[in-house]
Scaffold this active site. Structure first.
Site, PDB file in Angstrom:
ATOM      1  N   SER A 154       0.837  -1.201  -0.011  1.00  0.00           N
ATOM      2  CA  SER A 154       0.047   0.007  -0.132  1.00  0.00           C
ATOM      3  C   SER A 154       0.896   1.317  -0.007  1.00  0.00           C
ATOM      4  CB  SER A 154      -1.125  -0.043   1.237  1.00  0.00           C
ATOM      5  OG  SER A 154      -2.042   1.253   1.247  1.00  0.00           O
ATOM      6  N   HIS A 155       0.504   2.015   1.070  1.00  0.00           N
ATOM      7  CA  HIS A 155       1.318   3.504   1.187  1.00  0.00           C
ATOM      8  C   HIS A 155       2.695   3.280   1.639  1.00  0.00           C
ATOM      9  CE1 HIS A 155      -0.793   2.430   4.580  1.00  0.00           C
ATOM     10  NE2 HIS A 155      -0.104   3.084   5.327  1.00  0.00           N
ATOM     11  N   ASP A 192      -1.102   1.319  -4.135  1.00  0.00           N
ATOM     12  CA  ASP A 192      -1.855   0.292  -4.594  1.00  0.00           C
ATOM     13  C   ASP A 192      -3.334   0.836  -4.960  1.00  0.00           C
ATOM     14  OD1 ASP A 192      -2.647   0.736  -1.848  1.00  0.00           O
ATOM     15  OD2 ASP A 192      -3.480  -1.442  -1.865  1.00  0.00           O
ATOM     16  N   ASP A 217      -2.624   6.075  -3.558  1.00  0.00           N
ATOM     17  CA  ASP A 217      -1.509   5.662  -2.719  1.00  0.00           C
ATOM     18  C   ASP A 217      -0.892   4.511  -3.798  1.00  0.00           C
ATOM     19  OD1 ASP A 217      -3.339   3.865  -2.489  1.00  0.00           O
ATOM     20  OD2 ASP A 217      -2.768   3.112  -0.540  1.00  0.00           O
ATOM     21  N   ASP A 259      -5.860   2.389  -3.522  1.00  0.00           N
ATOM     22  CA  ASP A 259      -7.199   2.321  -3.027  1.00  0.00           C
ATOM     23  C   ASP A 259      -7.320   3.515  -2.267  1.00  0.00           C
ATOM     24  OD1 ASP A 259      -5.190   1.667  -1.069  1.00  0.00           O
ATOM     25  OD2 ASP A 259      -6.205  -0.266  -0.504  1.00  0.00           O
ATOM     26  N   ARG A 260      -6.452   4.360  -1.820  1.00  0.00           N
ATOM     27  CA  ARG A 260      -6.708   5.548  -0.994  1.00  0.00           C
ATOM     28  C   ARG A 260      -6.829   6.679  -1.885  1.00  0.00           C
ATOM     29  NH1 ARG A 260      -3.111   5.520   4.350  1.00  0.00           N
ATOM     30  NH2 ARG A 260      -3.408   3.144   5.110  1.00  0.00           N
ATOM     31  N   LYS A 264     -11.459  -0.515  -0.915  1.00  0.00           N
ATOM     32  CA  LYS A 264     -11.770   1.054  -1.024  1.00  0.00           C
ATOM     33  C   LYS A 264     -11.117   1.391  -2.500  1.00  0.00           C
ATOM     34  CE  LYS A 264      -7.535   2.004   1.996  1.00  0.00           C
ATOM     35  NZ  LYS A 264      -7.313   0.763   2.662  1.00  0.00           N
TER      36      LYS A 264
HETATM   37  C1  VG1 Z   1      -4.054   1.622   7.943  1.00  0.00           C
HETATM   38  C2  VG1 Z   1      -5.240   2.393   8.131  1.00  0.00           C
HETATM   39  C3  VG1 Z   1      -6.630   1.555   8.062  1.00  0.00           C
HETATM   40  C4  VG1 Z   1      -6.400   1.101   6.701  1.00  0.00           C
HETATM   41  C5  VG1 Z   1      -5.189   0.028   6.500  1.00  0.00           C
HETATM   42  C6  VG1 Z   1      -5.030  -0.363   5.188  1.00  0.00           C
HETATM   43  O1  VG1 Z   1      -4.291   0.745   9.154  1.00  0.00           O
HETATM   44  O2  VG1 Z   1      -5.563   3.119   9.607  1.00  0.00           O
HETATM   45  O3  VG1 Z   1      -7.653   2.592   8.175  1.00  0.00           O
HETATM   46  O4  VG1 Z   1      -7.385   0.321   6.407  1.00  0.00           O
HETATM   47  O5  VG1 Z   1      -3.987   1.130   6.924  1.00  0.00           O
HETATM   48  O6  VG1 Z   1      -4.813   0.723   4.160  1.00  0.00           O
HETATM   49  P1  VG1 Z   1      -3.174   0.690  10.534  1.00  0.00           P
HETATM   50  O7  VG1 Z   1      -3.688  -0.989  11.144  1.00  0.00           O
HETATM   51  O8  VG1 Z   1      -1.992   1.032   9.947  1.00  0.00           O
HETATM   52  O9  VG1 Z   1      -4.133   1.590  11.128  1.00  0.00           O
HETATM   53  V1  VG1 Z   1      -3.968   0.470   3.053  1.00  0.00           V
HETATM   54  O10 VG1 Z   1      -4.419   1.592   1.736  1.00  0.00           O
HETATM   55  O11 VG1 Z   1      -2.926  -0.622   2.977  1.00  0.00           O
HETATM   56  O12 VG1 Z   1      -4.530  -0.628   1.803  1.00  0.00           O
HETATM   57 CO    CO Z   2      -3.585   1.163  -0.238  1.00  0.00          CO
END
Ligand code: VG1
Ligand code: CO
Length: 544
Positions: free
Chosen positions: A114-115, A280, A278, A282-283, A377
């Site tokens: 992800s990010h 991947d 982000d 999804d954000r 998302k």
């Molecule tokens: C974080 C965010 C959560 C989100 C998750 C995955 O998790 O707070 O809201 O669903 O990332 O997002 P955490 O446990 O670090 O607070 V992403 O864009 O991975 O795919």
């Molecule tokens: Co992501």
């Protein structure tokens, strides 16, 4: 058929998926057998893969290509009939969810952290999404984790690498590998949800936007949809070529990391809408001209105006937000007369509500918004939704948010992250807070009386599954709230997240700076948990 080779292996500690899949340093994944063990555990723990279709792709980060070749050979050895893999190994997370659903696949393996930062010293990740296209629920991730603890062998076929750069079908063993255009199914779905003609007219009329793909997976999606299909001029999409290390940046769409975009939207002659997504895809972050839309306000604004978009014209059944997401959407849902569900953090908890038709829109404060069109998302979806609203109402991004505040009040909201904190200190902080919870109700802090304090526990209203210890929340009598939880996506030390909010119903007070408006509560949050004393940190690492 080529020979299936069985390789002896032993379990690795800690192959436990967190908030969103298994995330570790690249160097951890590079250990011999590490990736293979986890992938074999998926095939062993989730029935139905043999003879079925699997979707495979990732956000393009370092190790994506290596992992895909390995997974193809393992899928063939485990009897998968066909794999659909995105060209160049790319599939955004919402794009993969879309393909799983559109092609009736058994499931998908998505390679992403992800990010989190990429590159040889960065992070890598893997997750499994079953046939509804959503992140596996805990029942499945628990089964996969259990299997990783007892694994003794994995299977793969010996076969040459598949050329991922050209679309078309080839074979690995007796399994078909179809390299697909990663954007096609997704773009077609977007055309059914939004009024592309109206958005084209808006852009033809001179409306300008800027989309920052942050050198990540959404580049090709944004080029195709925003520039090719909607007619935005070349250059609308910036940082649009996916890079294995995201250009050295943090592919996290917030005011700190999306600096190129922020400079444009807060500079002279700014466009009417700015957005970023982000690693991947999804954000999303949405900006108006010199105006930042908090993710929570974005979800609430979409809720109030959903029927303006063709895909939601018949109305929404309900909305859902993660517990730490602000209560703005609760107010918008009330105004629309639909239910609002509160779930633990992580998109996997929205799946049952979406599948059952109880929620149409969902969101998280962490720059996540989505709907029942897929089961993840979806960053670009949110951008198209906003464009559709601007086109349909003739209002600016800022006006649409101000209309939300006028109708529902404004909820001032911020999240303070303390990254890379000593794990022991962070766990002590949480345990000490938990121990105080029974005595907090009725006490006064910074002039506010605590109405209720607990560690959030959830019972899924559809399937009755439960999740405990999902975050400490302190609710005050005036509607203000402080929430504490530890991140489940980090790979180094602990990250403490503190979520702080208070509603403001007086329209004369809707123009304050967020940190100033919350200053008193921010102090209370620090005092209650002893953040400075326990972590040694005077300031958060990141404020969103
Ligand atoms: C974080 C965010 C959560 C989100 C998750 C995955 O998790 O707070 O809201 O669903 O990332 O997002 P955490 O446990 O670090 O607070 V992403 O864009 O991975 O795919
Ligand atoms: Co992501």
């Amino acid at each position: 058929m080529s020979d299936i080779r069985t390789v002896a292996t032993t379990p690795f500690e800690g192959q436990k998926p967190g908030t969103s899949g298994l995330r570790k340093k690249v160097t951890v994944f590079q250990q011999p057998h590490y990736l293979e063990n986890f992938v074999q555990a998926i095939f062993d723990a989730v029935p139905g893969g043999a003879g079925a279709t699997l979707v495979l792709g990732g956000d393009g980060r370092f190790y994506n290509r290596v992992a895909i070749q390995t997974i193809l050979r393992m899928a063939a050895a485990n009897g998968v009939a066909r794999v659909l893999v995105g060209r160049d190994g790319l599939l955004s997370t919402p794009g993969a969810s879309c393909v799983i659903r559109a092609r009736g696949a058994w499931g998908g393996i998505i390679l992403s952290a992800s990010h989190n930062q990429g590159g040889p010293d960065g992070d890598f990740g893997i997750k499994f999404n079953p046939s509804n296209g959503g992140p596996a629920p805990e029942r499945i991730t628990d089964a996969i984790h259990a299997r990783t603890g007892e694994i003794t062998e994995y299977r793969l076929v010996d076969a040459p690498e598949v050329d991922l750069s050209v679309e078309g079908t080839s074979r690995v063993g007796s399994m078909a590998v179809e390299v697909i255009n990663p954007v096609a199914d997704y773009a077609a779905l977007m055309e059914t949800l939004f009024d592309f003609e109206a958005i084209r007219a808006l852009i033809r009329g001179g409306f300008r936007l800027c989309f920052d793909a942050m050198h990540a997976v959404n580049g090709p999606y944004a080029h195709e949809i925003l520039e090719n299909r909607l007619g935005a001029p070349a250059g609308t999409v910036i940082n649009g070529t996916p890079l294995e290390d995201f250009g050295g940046g943090h592919p996290d769409p917030n005011l700190v990391h999306a600096h190129d975009l922020v400079a444009r939207l807060f500079g002279d002659d700014a466009p009417g809408l700015g957005a970023a997504s982000d690693g991947d895809g999804d954000r999303n972050m949405i900006l108006g001209r010199r105006f930042y839309v908090t993710p929570s306000d974005s979800l609430a604004t979409l809720t109030l105006n959903a029927t303006q978009a063709p895909g939601y014209a018949r109305g929404i059944a309900g909305v859902a937000r993660s517990m730490p997401t602000s209560q703005a959407v609760d107010r918008a849902a009330r105004a629309m007369g639909v239910p609002c569900f509160e779930t633990p953090t992580g998109w996997k908890f929205f799946g049952t509500l979406l599948d059952a038709g109880k929620a149409t829109l969902c969101g998280e404060e962490s720059f996540g918004t989505g709907s029942d069109h897929v089961r993840e998302k979806d960053g670009l979806w949110a951008v198209l939704f906003w464009l559709n609203l601007v086109a349909a109402t003739g209002r600016s991004v800022e006006d649409l948010v101000r209309d939300l505040w006028a109708r529902c009040g404004r909820v001032y909201y911020t999240r303070h992250d303390y990254e890379g904190v000593d794990t022991g200190a962070a766990e002590d902080l949480m345990e000490t807070l938990r121990a105080r919870l029974p005595d907090l109700a009725g006490t006064t802090h910074g002039g506010r009386v605590v109405r209720m304090a607990d560690d959030f526990a959830y019972t899924d209203p559809v399937d009755g599954s439960t999740a405990a210890r999902q975050g400490v929340r302190i609710l005050f009598e005036d509607g203000a709230r402080v929430v504490y939880r530890l991140s489940g996506t980090g790979t180094e030390g602990a990250t403490l997240r503190v979520y702080i909010e208070r509603p403001e119903d007086d329209p004369a007070r809707h123009d304050q700076d967020t940190q100033a408006a919350l200053a008193n509560l921010i102090r209370v949050a620090d005092d209650l948990a002893g953040i400075q004393a326990r972590t040694g940190r005077g300031e958060p690492t990141v404020i969103t």
